[in-house]
Design an enzyme around this catalytic site. Structure first.
Site, PDB file in Angstrom:
ATOM      1  N   CYS A 103       1.537  -1.317 -20.607  1.00 55.21           N
ATOM      2  CA  CYS A 103       1.160  -2.519 -19.513  1.00 55.21           C
ATOM      3  C   CYS A 103       0.884  -3.197 -20.886  1.00 55.21           C
ATOM      4  O   CYS A 103      -0.149  -4.506 -20.630  1.00 55.21           O
ATOM      5  CB  CYS A 103       0.239  -1.837 -18.785  1.00 55.21           C
ATOM      6  SG  CYS A 103       0.128  -0.502 -17.273  1.00 55.21           S
ATOM      7  N   HIS A 126      -4.737  -8.310 -17.105  1.00 57.48           N
ATOM      8  CA  HIS A 126      -3.570  -6.724 -16.242  1.00 57.48           C
ATOM      9  C   HIS A 126      -4.305  -6.901 -15.092  1.00 57.48           C
ATOM     10  O   HIS A 126      -5.203  -5.950 -14.967  1.00 57.48           O
ATOM     11  CB  HIS A 126      -3.884  -5.506 -17.490  1.00 57.48           C
ATOM     12  CG  HIS A 126      -2.637  -4.744 -16.667  1.00 57.48           C
ATOM     13  ND1 HIS A 126      -1.273  -4.148 -16.521  1.00 57.48           N
ATOM     14  CD2 HIS A 126      -2.530  -3.209 -17.080  1.00 57.48           C
ATOM     15  CE1 HIS A 126      -0.470  -3.609 -15.759  1.00 57.48           C
ATOM     16  NE2 HIS A 126      -1.516  -2.935 -16.016  1.00 57.48           N
ATOM     17  N   ASN A 139       1.197  -2.937  -9.325  1.00 61.98           N
ATOM     18  CA  ASN A 139       1.039  -2.885 -11.097  1.00 61.98           C
ATOM     19  C   ASN A 139       2.136  -2.619 -11.397  1.00 61.98           C
ATOM     20  O   ASN A 139       2.866  -1.839 -11.553  1.00 61.98           O
ATOM     21  CB  ASN A 139       0.072  -1.465 -11.779  1.00 61.98           C
ATOM     22  CG  ASN A 139       0.118  -1.074 -13.169  1.00 61.98           C
ATOM     23  OD1 ASN A 139       1.010  -2.015 -13.924  1.00 61.98           O
ATOM     24  ND2 ASN A 139      -0.892  -0.777 -13.602  1.00 61.98           N
TER      25      ASN A 139
END
Length: 285
Positions: A74, A205, A235
């Site tokens: 990520c 994020h 996500n």
């Protein structure tokens, strides 16, 4: 989690097809400049080799320039931005195409409700190059391999014969993510010579709403200054920050000169962030 909906790839779609579409949109927004390098962050490549960046390059007909993938989960898009800016600063490249593209739904274990409800597919891209004003004011990145068991792809630790999938230690991930995201954002502001109060937008994020809200609270930043679209996309790993930047730009939220802090945390454990001054006016509506 804050996730109300997310996107899943259709038939024939992959990280490279989504990455190419995002790249075309970014290139058009930037005025279709000449590109000197392609950096693509992904944890879900089309194949082990060739790189997904090279597959995007083929789709864009940009042969001849270096193209490669980065794997930092990520945090991958932030890592790619930091690397591209460093190469630009040395004169090694002029303008870079930086992409985050993820096909995360093919990695999840749909029997694991703690993770399968979080992840979505998507891609985003930016064009990084010299600008008359604005640009990156600070960057930080780091990793701690001793925390590699927090988030990983594989079978469950208690059933090694099971099929692989995304695994996450929820409590440990939450704690460390909030700590690192907060520390990184504070460090970026100090490096850029900004007070936290000077930041117009925090674009993190999009891990989940709990992590984003807890980080904002520790920073003393109201959610009115935090951009969150994880409720619509889930996500998307390394794609989440460029997707959020594109979304904020498209909707007119970003103005020339706005101060932006973007931070990420991911498997590894990895983390990083950048402090930016936005260099574009909003697009025509």
């Amino acid at each position: 989690t804050g996730v109300r909906e997310r996107r899943r790839m259709g038939s024939g779609e992959t990280a490279s097809t989504m990455g190419a579409e995002a790249a075309r949109a970014a290139l058009e927004r930037a005025g279709n400049p000449s590109i000197d390098a392609i950096l693509l962050a992904t944890a879900s490549p089309d194949t082990l080799f060739p790189s997904t960046a090279c597959l995007v390059q083929r789709r864009l007909d940009l042969g001849g320039v270096p193209a490669f993938d980065l794997a930092a989960a990520c945090s991958g898009f932030i890592y790619a931005l930091v690397l591209a800016e460093a190469m630009n600063g040395t004169g090694r490249i002029g303008t870079a195409l930086v992409i985050g593209s993820e096909a995360m739904t093919r990695l999840v274990d749909y029997g694991d409700r703690s993770t399968c409800v979080l992840f979505g597919d998507g891609a985003g891209a930016v064009v990084l190059g010299a600008a008359a004003e604005g640009g990156m004011r600070a960057a930080r990145w780091g990793a701690d391999g001793s925390q590699s068991d927090l988030i990983y792809f594989g079978p469950p630790a208690d059933d090694l014969d099971a099929d692989p999938g995304i695994r996450m230690a929820g409590k440990g991930t939450f704690r460390l993510a909030v700590e690192r995201l907060t520390e990184t954002a504070q460090g970026l502001c100090a490096d850029a010579g900004w007070a936290v109060e000077d930041v117009d937008h925090v674009i993190p994020h999009q891990a989940n709403l709990r992590i984003v809200e807890a980080t904002a609270k520790r920073l003393g930043v109201g959610m009115d200054r935090v951009f969150f679209n994880g409720d619509r996309f889930g996500n998307t790993s390394s794609a989440s920050i460029p997707l959020a930047l594109a979304d904020a730009d498209r909707t007119g939220r970003l103005r020339r000169g706005d101060r932006i802090v973007s931070v990420a945390f991911g498997s590894g454990a990895t983390w990083g962030g950048v402090a930016l001054e936005w260099s574009l006016e909003p697009p025509p509506r």
